[in-house]
Scaffold this active site. Structure first.
Site, PDB file in Angstrom:
ATOM      1  CD  GLU A  81      -2.958  -1.020   0.110  1.00  0.00           C
ATOM      2  OE1 GLU A  81      -3.149   0.094  -0.419  1.00  0.00           O
ATOM      3  OE2 GLU A  81      -3.541  -2.059  -0.249  1.00  0.00           O
ATOM      4  CB  SER A  83     -36.000 -26.149 -19.332  1.00  0.00           C
ATOM      5  OG  SER A  83     -35.536 -27.287 -20.036  1.00  0.00           O
TER       6      SER A  83
END
Length: 876
Positions: free
Chosen positions: A116, A392
């Protein structure tokens, strides 16, 4: 001459001056040019400085007040139900395990600094070099590069929003410098570790270490290099890297390995240490601790993610008032159905999962979320995160919906179900391994046939079909689009959340509304932000209605009848998926094992999407059988049948017409009804006791409720119809014995007739000799000069009876006639003669005893009474 001389001298002087002016070192002109340039540049620099300072001062005047309490005392957020009054959760209220900088081991500090802010201990809140590199990269490449220091991240999370703007960035710099002036570097780093969000409700590095690795705050010195690197990498995108979610593990491992690479780059670890740690599977480093489930936790977890994704707010400490869409009654019922056997008899195998999303069909507001059976806080939410084959349930989204939208098909559009192949030559089969022939899309969708769905998808085209599905929120990318098996749901992309959002668009007239759980949030300063989704028209109203009516049939008489609820207008679709052959062989599964079972249904008020299955198949027991494959339908019914649902019906739009049982788009295709199925198993039997022929037959069409039957029979070449009936039986009373009857039964639907089913029967029985006629009379009429003869037949139980009439006059016997009637006439009888008349009944079994009578013809032409009634004598 003197003038010419002067002219030459003048010209020479002018030429020398011009030559001198062109020399690069011309002193006078050069000195004037540089002064101007210097003046202009200095002026511009001064203006820019003044403008910059002014802009900076103008921007920071609106910066939030530097409130130190926001750095140390987080405010919990309140979550309210849809009524805006009922408090359902308080997020962030729990005590946190704050730790001091001395408890944080060097391996974790180094991992964070390398990732960082590598120059954290060298800058004063802003890393100028890193910021300039980030700005240059953003400008030249168009990509977004970070440049925020740890100090900047703290002030952004504490005081600012996540909005990306120049104003916010300048305010962030200003506040970062103030933070650095008030606190030491170690104090700032301590804040960072205590305030970071690590996903879901995991807040602060101490909580993260406890949840992910089972380490208490005083055990952080036991963190391994791999664990420290993971913790350092998560805050970049907490919800995507949190390792409590199974689907995040691959990305979390990549992020961890990147942190290890940063640590090596900045000299914290050697290359060998990096490679050894990178080769360690992330699962080997985890010891996930489950948090006890709170009320409505699946819904609240979704709210947390939605607020973070849409606003970037820190829900755990920003003190938000969050107004949600939840209906506590429906949510509680949902949790009860999924987490007990009171409603559905779930198997003892706890690995079986079922999840559901219920939303408002008209607004997209989510009313309840069932994240899974016995859902745990921060656990895997199967309702919102899974990516499974929809089976389906994709057919209205990717096949029939696009076809109606593009071609204006009617619900009676005919497609032939027959042996068929994909474009690459691979055969495709229906689930029942049979073919239905030329049937309507209503019939094909009701019984979920694959071949007509693929034919429809191919006719519409992959591009159009995919764009239609994408508009409904169903994710299919360009690479996946090339797969034709998408048409029958062979794509890992579906979740209950996605399916509910897509199907709701069919129920609300063609508008897609992204499902949402948060309607608005109110910040601590009183400002509000609306988060409710807006609707977008994605299809015509006729497409939405025709699909809805087709899906009504699925629930009324097709594969979804188990989800039907009396009194509610429900449209819905089932879907199942199977295992591939390799999985069946590997785990010893039955060939008909089901992997995923879906039901998605909707009324005008609510839409519900349910998935059931096993997250992973690792044993021979990890599959859905014939019973458990119905759980999705049963879950839907168990919930929707117990809530206060409206009985409102879907309204037919003006763009839609109706022909019989089918709907069509006005100006589009009119339905062509297929020939009904032929009745089967027609049988004719004779019942002696009732002296009748009993006809029975079968009829198995899905539209049988609208079907009647025409029944007819033929005997001796003569056809006769019986009354039409909607039953599967008919009766013919008192048939003639010895006769052969041929029966025909025809199915009639919407005026269209099927082929005839036929059966024949010969009525067996003994033919008896007929009885003698009775009431024989003979009369002579002078006016017509005729003898008329009449008698009565005994016709009960007699077949094919005829009557032979003879007479005797002057000793001569003559046959008058053979008739099936009961009268005869003798013309021009002889005057004064006595006629003896005899009548015998006869059939194929023989003749009856004769019946006789006499009559005398009066010789007197003037006789007033010339009619003589003969005396009847019976012959034995």
């Amino acid at each position: 001459m003197s003038e010419d001389y002067r002219s030459r001298i003048e010209r020479k002087r002018i030429q020398e001056q011009q030559k001198a002016s062109k020399q690069p070192g011309g002193k006078k002109r050069g000195k004037i040019s540089w002064k101007k340039v210097s003046f202009i540049c200095l002026s511009l620099v001064l203006v820019m400085i003044l403008v910059g300072v002014g802009a900076f001062l103008w921007i920071i005047k609106d910066a939030p007040k530097f409130d130190e309490t926001l750095l140390k005392d987080p405010l919990s957020s309140e979550v309210y139900a849809s009524d805006g009054k009922t408090l359902i959760a308080e997020v962030g209220a729990e005590k946190r395990d704050d730790i001091n900088i001395n408890q944080i081991p060097d391996v974790l500090k180094n991992a964070v600094l390398a990732t960082e802010d590598a120059r954290f201990y060298k800058h004063h809140g802003i890393d100028v070099k890193r910021t300039l590199v980030a700005i240059f990269t953003n400008v030249t490449s168009g990509t977004s590069q970070g440049g925020s220091t740890i100090t900047q991240q703290i002030v952004k999370n504490a005081f600012l929003t996540s909005e990306k703007s120049v104003t916010r960035k300048v305010q962030e710099w200003y506040l970062a410098v103030q933070l650095e002036r008030k606190f030491t570097k170690d104090q700032i780093l301590e804040m960072y570790f205590n305030k970071n969000l690590y996903g879901s409700d995991v807040y602060g590095v101490a909580k993260a270490a406890e949840r992910f690795f089972g380490l208490k705050p005083d055990e952080l010195n036991k963190l391994t290099l791999e664990q420290a690197a993971l913790l350092a990498g998560i805050p970049q995108s907490p919800n995507n890297y949190i390792p409590t979610v199974e689907s995040n593990l691959a990305n979390a491992e990549k992020r961890r390995n990147m942190v290890l690479q940063y640590m090596n780059r900045h000299g914290y670890i050697s290359k060998g240490q990096m490679e050894k740690a990178q080769s360690t599977p992330i699962k080997d480093t985890l010891n996930i601790q489950q948090k006890q489930t709170n009320k409505y936790q699946a819904f609240v977890d979704t709210v947390i993610e939605e607020v973070q994704d849409k606003t970037g707010s820190n829900i755990f400490e920003d003190g938000l008032k969050i107004y949600t869409t939840i209906d506590p009654q429906i949510q509680q019922l949902t949790e009860d159905v999924l987490s007990s056997n009171e409603y559905i008899n779930f198997p003892e195998n706890d690995k079986l999962q079922s999840s559901i999303v219920i939303l408002d069909t008209q607004t997209g507001a989510i009313k309840a979320i069932g994240g899974g059976r016995n859902y745990q806080s921060g656990g895997y939410n199967y309702a919102t995160k899974i990516k499974r084959h929809p089976g389906s349930t994709i057919k209205p989204i990717l096949d029939y919906g696009p076809a109606i939208e593009k071609y204006k098909w009617s619900t009676g559009h005919l497609i032939k179900d027959e042996p068929y192949k994909y474009s690459n030559g691979t055969p495709i089969r229906n689930a029942n391994r049979s073919y239905a022939g030329n049937k309507s899309v209503r019939d094909h969708l009701a019984w979920s046939r694959n071949i007509p769905a693929l034919k429809t998808y191919q006719e519409v085209g992959a591009d159009y079909a995919t764009a239609f599905a994408n508009s409904l929120g169903f994710p299919i990318n360009d690479t996946q689009k090339a797969n034709e098996s998408n048409a029958i749901g062979a794509i890992d992309a579906a979740s209950p959340l996605i399916m509910a959002g897509a199907y709701a668009a069919f129920g609300n007239g063609g508008y897609y509304i992204e499902p949402y759980t948060v309607s608005k949030i109110v910040y601590v300063d009183g400002t509000e932000k609306n988060l409710a989704s807006t609707k977008k028209k994605v299809m015509e109203d006729y497409t939405a209605f025709l699909i809805t009516d087709l899906l009504r049939t699925v629930v009324d008489s097709g594969t979804g009848t188990m989800a039907n609820i009396s009194g509610l207008d429900i449209a819905g679709k089932t879907g199942t998926t199977s295992f591939d052959e390799s999985a069946i062989a590997k785990y010893g599964l039955p060939n008909n094992a089901t992997r995923d079972a879906w039901f998605v249904g909707y009324t005008p008020q609510y839409t519900g999407a349910v998935w059931t299955g096993y997250p992973e198949t690792k044993t021979a027991d990890d599959y859905l059988g014939s019973s458990s494959a119905n759980f999705s339908k049963l879950v839907f019914k168990a919930i929707l049948s117990r809530i206060d649902a409206s009985t409102e019906r879907f309204k037919q739009p003006s763009s839609v017409g109706r022909s019989g049982n089918e709907y069509y788009v006005k100006g589009g295709e009119k339905p062509k009804l297929p020939k009904p199925d032929k009745p089967t198993d027609l049988k004719a039997t004779y019942d002696k006791d009732s002296d009748s022929i009993q006809l029975t037959w079968n009829y198995s069409s899905e539209n049988s409720s609208q079907t009647t039957f025409d029944v007819s029979y033929t005997v001796d070449g003569k056809a006769t119809s019986l009354p039409s009936t909607s039953d599967r039986q008919a009766v013919l009373k008192s048939p003639e014995k010895g006769k052969t009857y041929v029966f025909n039964v025809v199915a009639v639907t919407e005026g269209t007739k099927s082929e005839a089913a036929a059966a024949s029967l010969t009525v067996e029985g003994k033919v008896e000799v007929p009885k003698s006629p009775s009431g024989l009379q003979a009369k002579y009429d002078k006016n017509s000069n005729l003898i008329t003869i009449n008698w009565k037949g005994n016709i009960a139980n007699e077949q094919d009876v005829s009557y032979i009439v003879t007479y005797v006059v002057n000793g001569n016997t003559q046959t008058l006639t053979t008739t099936s009637g009961t009268s005869a006439t003798i013309s021009n009888p002889q005057p004064g003669q006595k006629y003896v008349i005899t009548v015998v009944a006869s059939n194929q079994a023989g003749a009856s005893e004769p019946m006789s009578t006499t009559v005398t013809v009066d010789p007197s032409e003037n006789s007033e009474n010339n009619n003589t009634e003969g005396n009847t004598e019976e012959a034995h």
